[in-house]
Write a protein that holds these residues in place. Structure first.
Motif, PDB file in Angstrom:
ATOM      1  N   THR A 147    -126.457 -15.250 -61.166  1.00 58.01           N
ATOM      2  CA  THR A 147    -126.506 -15.379 -62.610  1.00 58.01           C
ATOM      3  C   THR A 147    -126.046 -16.782 -62.957  1.00 58.01           C
ATOM      4  N   VAL A 148    -126.956 -17.594 -63.526  1.00 63.86           N
ATOM      5  CA  VAL A 148    -126.636 -18.996 -63.800  1.00 63.86           C
ATOM      6  C   VAL A 148    -126.324 -19.247 -65.269  1.00 63.86           C
ATOM      7  N   ALA A 149    -126.658 -18.314 -66.156  1.00 64.86           N
ATOM      8  CA  ALA A 149    -126.336 -18.486 -67.577  1.00 64.86           C
ATOM      9  C   ALA A 149    -126.286 -17.119 -68.241  1.00 64.86           C
ATOM     10  N   GLU A 150    -125.437 -16.994 -69.239  1.00 65.89           N
ATOM     11  CA  GLU A 150    -125.345 -15.780 -70.050  1.00 65.89           C
ATOM     12  C   GLU A 150    -125.310 -16.173 -71.519  1.00 65.89           C
ATOM     13  N   ASN A 151    -125.908 -15.323 -72.345  1.00 61.81           N
ATOM     14  CA  ASN A 151    -125.947 -15.515 -73.803  1.00 61.81           C
ATOM     15  C   ASN A 151    -126.409 -16.925 -74.169  1.00 61.81           C
ATOM     16  N   LEU A 152    -127.584 -17.281 -73.695  1.00 60.79           N
ATOM     17  CA  LEU A 152    -128.161 -18.598 -73.919  1.00 60.79           C
ATOM     18  C   LEU A 152    -128.959 -18.579 -75.221  1.00 60.79           C
ATOM     19  N   LYS A 153    -128.531 -19.361 -76.179  1.00 60.64           N
ATOM     20  CA  LYS A 153    -129.173 -19.406 -77.497  1.00 60.64           C
ATOM     21  C   LYS A 153    -130.461 -20.224 -77.429  1.00 60.64           C
ATOM     22  N   PRO A 154    -131.366 -20.073 -78.402  1.00 65.42           N
ATOM     23  CA  PRO A 154    -132.630 -20.816 -78.388  1.00 65.42           C
ATOM     24  C   PRO A 154    -132.392 -22.329 -78.352  1.00 65.42           C
ATOM     25  N   GLY A 155    -133.073 -23.004 -77.425  1.00 68.44           N
ATOM     26  CA  GLY A 155    -132.956 -24.447 -77.295  1.00 68.44           C
ATOM     27  C   GLY A 155    -131.732 -24.916 -76.527  1.00 68.44           C
ATOM     28  N   GLU A 156    -130.824 -24.017 -76.181  1.00 72.73           N
ATOM     29  CA  GLU A 156    -129.589 -24.393 -75.494  1.00 72.73           C
ATOM     30  C   GLU A 156    -129.847 -24.591 -73.999  1.00 72.73           C
ATOM     31  N   THR A 157    -129.139 -25.551 -73.404  1.00 70.77           N
ATOM     32  CA  THR A 157    -129.219 -25.787 -71.968  1.00 70.77           C
ATOM     33  C   THR A 157    -127.856 -25.536 -71.340  1.00 70.77           C
ATOM     34  N   LYS A 158    -127.886 -25.235 -70.042  1.00 74.33           N
ATOM     35  CA  LYS A 158    -126.630 -25.023 -69.318  1.00 74.33           C
ATOM     36  C   LYS A 158    -126.802 -25.545 -67.901  1.00 74.33           C
ATOM     37  N   ASP A 159    -125.835 -26.350 -67.472  1.00 74.90           N
ATOM     38  CA  ASP A 159    -125.803 -26.836 -66.097  1.00 74.90           C
ATOM     39  C   ASP A 159    -125.200 -25.756 -65.201  1.00 74.90           C
ATOM     40  N   PHE A 160    -125.625 -25.742 -63.949  1.00 73.52           N
ATOM     41  CA  PHE A 160    -125.056 -24.786 -63.004  1.00 73.52           C
ATOM     42  C   PHE A 160    -124.961 -25.416 -61.623  1.00 73.52           C
ATOM     43  N   ILE A 161    -124.044 -24.887 -60.841  1.00 76.10           N
ATOM     44  CA  ILE A 161    -123.898 -25.238 -59.427  1.00 76.10           C
ATOM     45  C   ILE A 161    -123.623 -23.931 -58.689  1.00 76.10           C
ATOM     46  N   ILE A 162    -124.392 -23.679 -57.648  1.00 76.38           N
ATOM     47  CA  ILE A 162    -124.176 -22.492 -56.820  1.00 76.38           C
ATOM     48  C   ILE A 162    -124.126 -22.919 -55.360  1.00 76.38           C
ATOM     49  N   TYR A 163    -123.451 -22.123 -54.564  1.00 76.15           N
ATOM     50  CA  TYR A 163    -123.291 -22.417 -53.142  1.00 76.15           C
ATOM     51  C   TYR A 163    -123.800 -21.247 -52.324  1.00 76.15           C
ATOM     52  N   ILE A 164    -124.498 -21.565 -51.237  1.00 82.39           N
ATOM     53  CA  ILE A 164    -124.969 -20.566 -50.286  1.00 82.39           C
ATOM     54  C   ILE A 164    -124.472 -20.994 -48.910  1.00 82.39           C
ATOM     55  N   ASP A 165    -123.943 -20.037 -48.149  1.00 83.41           N
ATOM     56  CA  ASP A 165    -123.500 -20.350 -46.781  1.00 83.41           C
ATOM     57  C   ASP A 165    -124.706 -20.755 -45.940  1.00 83.41           C
ATOM     58  N   TYR A 166    -124.550 -21.834 -45.195  1.00 79.67           N
ATOM     59  CA  TYR A 166    -125.622 -22.309 -44.318  1.00 79.67           C
ATOM     60  C   TYR A 166    -125.567 -21.506 -43.025  1.00 79.67           C
ATOM     61  N   PRO A 167    -126.639 -20.802 -42.679  1.00 78.84           N
ATOM     62  CA  PRO A 167    -126.627 -20.010 -41.449  1.00 78.84           C
ATOM     63  C   PRO A 167    -126.534 -20.919 -40.222  1.00 78.84           C
ATOM     64  N   PRO A 168    -125.618 -20.647 -39.312  1.00 81.57           N
ATOM     65  CA  PRO A 168    -125.416 -21.541 -38.178  1.00 81.57           C
ATOM     66  C   PRO A 168    -126.601 -21.601 -37.217  1.00 81.57           C
ATOM     67  N   HIS A 169    -127.465 -20.587 -37.228  1.00 79.80           N
ATOM     68  CA  HIS A 169    -128.605 -20.579 -36.311  1.00 79.80           C
ATOM     69  C   HIS A 169    -129.818 -21.330 -36.874  1.00 79.80           C
ATOM     70  N   PHE A 170    -129.752 -21.807 -38.108  1.00 84.29           N
ATOM     71  CA  PHE A 170    -130.857 -22.570 -38.689  1.00 84.29           C
ATOM     72  C   PHE A 170    -130.867 -23.984 -38.096  1.00 84.29           C
ATOM     73  N   GLN A 171    -132.066 -24.483 -37.792  1.00 80.56           N
ATOM     74  CA  GLN A 171    -132.204 -25.856 -37.333  1.00 80.56           C
ATOM     75  C   GLN A 171    -132.411 -26.795 -38.519  1.00 80.56           C
ATOM     76  N   GLY A 172    -132.950 -26.285 -39.576  1.00 78.37           N
ATOM     77  CA  GLY A 172    -133.185 -27.003 -40.812  1.00 78.37           C
ATOM     78  C   GLY A 172    -133.522 -25.954 -41.852  1.00 78.37           C
ATOM     79  N   PHE A 173    -133.774 -26.352 -43.087  1.00 78.86           N
ATOM     80  CA  PHE A 173    -134.103 -25.337 -44.073  1.00 78.86           C
ATOM     81  C   PHE A 173    -135.102 -25.870 -45.089  1.00 78.86           C
ATOM     82  N   ALA A 174    -135.858 -24.934 -45.619  1.00 82.41           N
ATOM     83  CA  ALA A 174    -136.743 -25.190 -46.745  1.00 82.41           C
ATOM     84  C   ALA A 174    -136.405 -24.135 -47.781  1.00 82.41           C
ATOM     85  N   SER A 175    -136.393 -24.521 -49.053  1.00 81.69           N
ATOM     86  CA  SER A 175    -135.985 -23.557 -50.078  1.00 81.69           C
ATOM     87  C   SER A 175    -137.068 -23.432 -51.142  1.00 81.69           C
ATOM     88  N   SER A 176    -137.066 -22.270 -51.779  1.00 81.75           N
ATOM     89  CA  SER A 176    -137.911 -22.018 -52.953  1.00 81.75           C
ATOM     90  C   SER A 176    -137.079 -21.234 -53.952  1.00 81.75           C
TER      91      SER A 176
END
Length: 182
Positions: A147-176
């Motif tokens: 959940t990156v925003a709650e109670n977002l009014k019309p035209g309002e913007t909100k910055d967010f930062i989220i963290y995901i643990d990097y799996p140790p068995h990954f050689q690299g990653f691609a995200s969508s």
């Protein structure tokens, strides 16, 4: 799930309410019917079904959120991937909750030679219930919702930062990513 009703949600419900009231009235008016309770329950279920479809359609058309400047950076010290960006309410009505879904896939050094369908994702009946597979099975795709925003009014913007643990068995990653407004 937080959802905020607007005038269109109430309009859908109030337009369908006469169907329920009329059905209950007709069922109670018929004195010889031995299926009175079944008729009332049927009209109530039809009301719930049509209301659910109407509310879903109104949500999809009045609550519009857009994602801007989505960036990801891998922090080697904490072994996490940081996703940052901005979410904006592009619609004319308040949004109760904006959910960001991030999918991370393992990329190998010879990614050109690997078919996208060959990635392993431990799921299904055999893995979940019968215990097939081992704990050493490592998924090649990870999906998480935030959940990156709650109670977002019309035209309002909100910055967010989220963290995901990097799996140790990954050689690299691609995200969508995908964004949902409720």
């Amino acid at each position: 799930m937080i959802t905020l009703f607007n005038i269109w949600h109430y309009l859908v419900i109030f337009m369908l309410l006469p169907v329920l009231v009329g059905g209950v009235f007709l069922a109670l008016k018929d004195e010889n019917s031995k299926y009175r309770v079944e008729i009332i329950v049927s009209f109530f279920l039809v009301f719930l079904f049509l209301s659910g479809i109407g509310i879903y359609a109104v949500d999809k058309n009045t609550k519009v959120a857009k994602l801007y400047r989505l960036e990801n950076k891998r922090n080697l010290n904490t072994e996490k991937i940081m996703f940052s960006g901005v979410v904006r309410n592009e619609g004319n009505y308040e949004i109760g909750e904006v959910i960001l879904e991030i999918k991370i896939e393992n990329t190998t050094s010879n990614a050109a030679n690997v078919d996208r369908g060959s990635y392993f994702v431990p799921s299904g009946f055999l893995y979940s219930f019968l215990g097939f597979g081992s704990k050493d099975d490592k998924p090649s795709r990870i999906e998480e919702k935030f959940t990156v925003a709650e109670n977002l009014k019309p035209g309002e913007t909100k910055d967010f930062i989220i963290y995901i643990d990097y799996p140790p068995h990954f050689q690299g990653f691609a995200s969508s990513s995908a964004i949902y407004a409720h």
